[in-house]
Design an enzyme around this catalytic site. Sequence first.
Site, short mmCIF file in Angstrom:
data_model
loop_
_atom_site.label_atom_id
_atom_site.label_comp_id
_atom_site.label_asym_id
_atom_site.label_seq_id
_atom_site.Cartn_x
_atom_site.Cartn_y
_atom_site.Cartn_z
CG LEU A 212 17.50 20.74 -75.64
CD1 LEU A 212 18.94 21.11 -75.98
CD2 LEU A 212 17.31 19.23 -75.66
N GLY B 273 16.06 28.85 -68.96
CA GLY B 273 16.73 29.55 -67.88
C GLY B 273 16.35 31.01 -67.87
N GLY B 274 17.16 31.84 -67.16
CA GLY B 274 16.86 33.25 -67.07
C GLY B 274 16.95 33.95 -68.42
CG PHE B 275 19.65 34.08 -72.59
CD1 PHE B 275 20.58 35.10 -72.65
CD2 PHE B 275 19.08 33.64 -73.77
CE1 PHE B 275 20.95 35.65 -73.87
CE2 PHE B 275 19.43 34.18 -74.99
CZ PHE B 275 20.37 35.20 -75.03
CB VAL C 235 18.12 25.79 -74.34
CG1 VAL C 235 19.23 25.19 -75.19
CG2 VAL C 235 18.67 26.92 -73.48
CE LYS D 216 22.08 30.16 -73.16
NZ LYS D 216 23.08 30.78 -72.24
CG ASP E 120 24.05 32.08 -62.98
OD1 ASP E 120 23.69 31.78 -61.82
OD2 ASP E 120 23.29 32.08 -63.94
#
Length: 759
Positions: free
Chosen positions: A447, A450-452, A455, A469, A566
């Site tokens: 999908l 991001g920074g993590f 996803v 995630k 954030d």
Amino acid sequence: MITGDGNLKLTNGKITVWSTEVAVQSSNNSVAVLLDVGNFVLKDNSSGDILWESFSNPGDTFLPGMKIGINAKTGEKRFLVSSKSKDDPSPGNFVGGVVAQSAPIIEAFIWENGNRSYSRSGQWNGVKFIGIPQMNAVYLNGMGLLSNSQEGTWYFTLNDFNNSLIRFLYLSPVGSLQITNWDEGSKEWNVGLEVPDPDNKCDIYGACGPNGICNNKDKSPICKCWEGFEPKSHEEWNRGNWTDGCVRRIELLCDKINTSLASSSGDHNKPDGFLKLSGVKLPDRSQYQKPHENTEEGCRFWCLNNCSCMAYGFVTGIGCMFWTGDLMDVQSFSYGGEDLFIRVAYAEIGKKKNRSKVIFPVAATSTFIIACTFLVYGFLRWRLANNRKGKSREALHESDIANAISPLRETPKGKDGTNIIKQKDSLIFEFKDVIVATNNFSLRNKLGEGGFGPVYKGKLQNGNEIAVKRLSSHSGQGMEEFKNEIVLISRLQHRNLVRLLGCCVEGEEKLLIYEYMPNKSLDTFLFDSIRKTQLVWNKRFSIIQGIARGLLYLHRDSFLRVIHRDLKTSNVLLDEDMNPKISDFGLARTFQKTQDLGNTHRVVGTLGYMPPEYIMGGRFSEKSDVFSFGVLVLEIVSGERISGFQNDEHLNLAWRSWCEDRVVDLIDKGLELEDSFCLVEVKRCVHVGLLCVQENPADRPNMPTVILQLNGGTGLPQPKQPAFVFQSSRDDGSHGHGSNSDCKKCSINEVTFSATEGR
């Protein structure tokens, strides 16, 4: 001296060493002035016109207000040039500047002896240079890139948003670009960031030659050939001379077809594939390609069907990039970096798969031995899996997970009334179930990222859809953020917050499982020229109100007082009815009910959404989220990325439009307002947005006040000029942030202006 022709000249006796050499209409009116910003100018004293300025002719120092770059149409080139030494200011061996190798791909380079690449920044993704992972928000503050491909201009800029931050960039005689800051406490200059890093040999351009990858963490050797390649010269490679780089072990099918050598059968005639390198600095000489489907999958399909494409990468903010020929200057990072997909022969992919297989010798007549073998093997695998699971959950601090999920022990139900999670611990997913749900983390199910980490969309056996995630191995975030999100979001329940269904820890894998949002994130609609038409004003206003209610719950109404830290469009998810839900609580922090201000030495977040006091001093409060909300509101109204230092014109437009009662100029061009009342709401939202992004936190409203203001239930004070609107203030001679002297307007909405005074 200023000579008779009005030019500024530097002479040694009768010899002219240097001259401005500009055409001066009146030779008697020229004056030379050193401005407060450090710009040395020659100007016409009558008209005030600047005839020549040092900012357009830089040396080895880059000051705020300068521009470094290229104007392709006029041929103007502005580069930094190092000095020969600290004692000799004459031009040295190094030159620094930005180049556009393939629009819109722009990189910064340091060249040695005129034309040899010495160091490279990596590509600009609209926020930062992706080849410098340590270039975080503190170093990026005020830095931006102004580009116009139609006019052929690319300029790197540095501007101050806070007068207390004094700094400059310096190209040293040894070729390193240093970000130098003034320390008011010690009264001295300190080098905050240096590129290339003197302790990192991998920062030197092409350290490992073509098709080699450099890893400074490896003590010896730092260079390796990636899968499917081998040293061009094993003898030189073993000596530590890696400049010849690596070559392919097996020829690509495309090359065989072109040379009519393709075999008729076997792996040698099967289509090429890709091997993935994660967390790397992408190679030099990248080219831009816009495939039919502008996604990573679309980029892969395009590259696979073009024999000239040797590798591809898909980067948020840039899009699809590809490379032809050898891949140069690739570096492995311990955090940050991007994914690079390298084209290899099918046989190489097969080798990688075969290496993971275990072959058991079987005798047809030894049934008993076979049975025992499998029993022992199964027992060992069971023990190993349980040991790994135990160690992983121990590393996560099992008590933290237990405490986090305790409020949600009741197993969530699916549409058919069955349990979504059929485990004893309710919120603990088994890794094998996640693998099945996401089709082994298929790219087709991805999908976003991001920074993590990435996803993925998944579907459980009972048909319920989930979003997974997955913590990336090269993510700048880690266990702290993982635990933080579990502890926080599992205790927060609100219709405008995304719902956490569970988590999974298996070996090195750390996963968070959420309810699936079919419309993905707000930015996928807001900044897409086609999809944004679905966001009519009533829907946008409803999204703004929903986000505000979610923040109010976090700040005031929840069991925990939470600062998100954030908030941005990509962290606002939309359900099937386009209702907003705030997500991603990895960076959130909790406050005591009596606490108003927090402090951190680790400034994290997203550039453009972070308030000045947080970037400069690490101070955060609920007013930090209010600032982010203000930026987000202006983005929803305008349909443009207000955040990010490269888009200062949009910030100026928001401020000027409000001041001059031209808010209609700010409204998204694709937005049709149904009636006059909608325009009133738009004006009110712009007004509230500007109040939320005030430089001084005390000037920003809190979320209860914001909700009242959005609904017209309270008077709106006049905002001051926001801290980040600097260009217009400099142009008109105003230098003080927070000044509203150039804005005579008091109010632009239906509510009477009111000022608060003590009785």
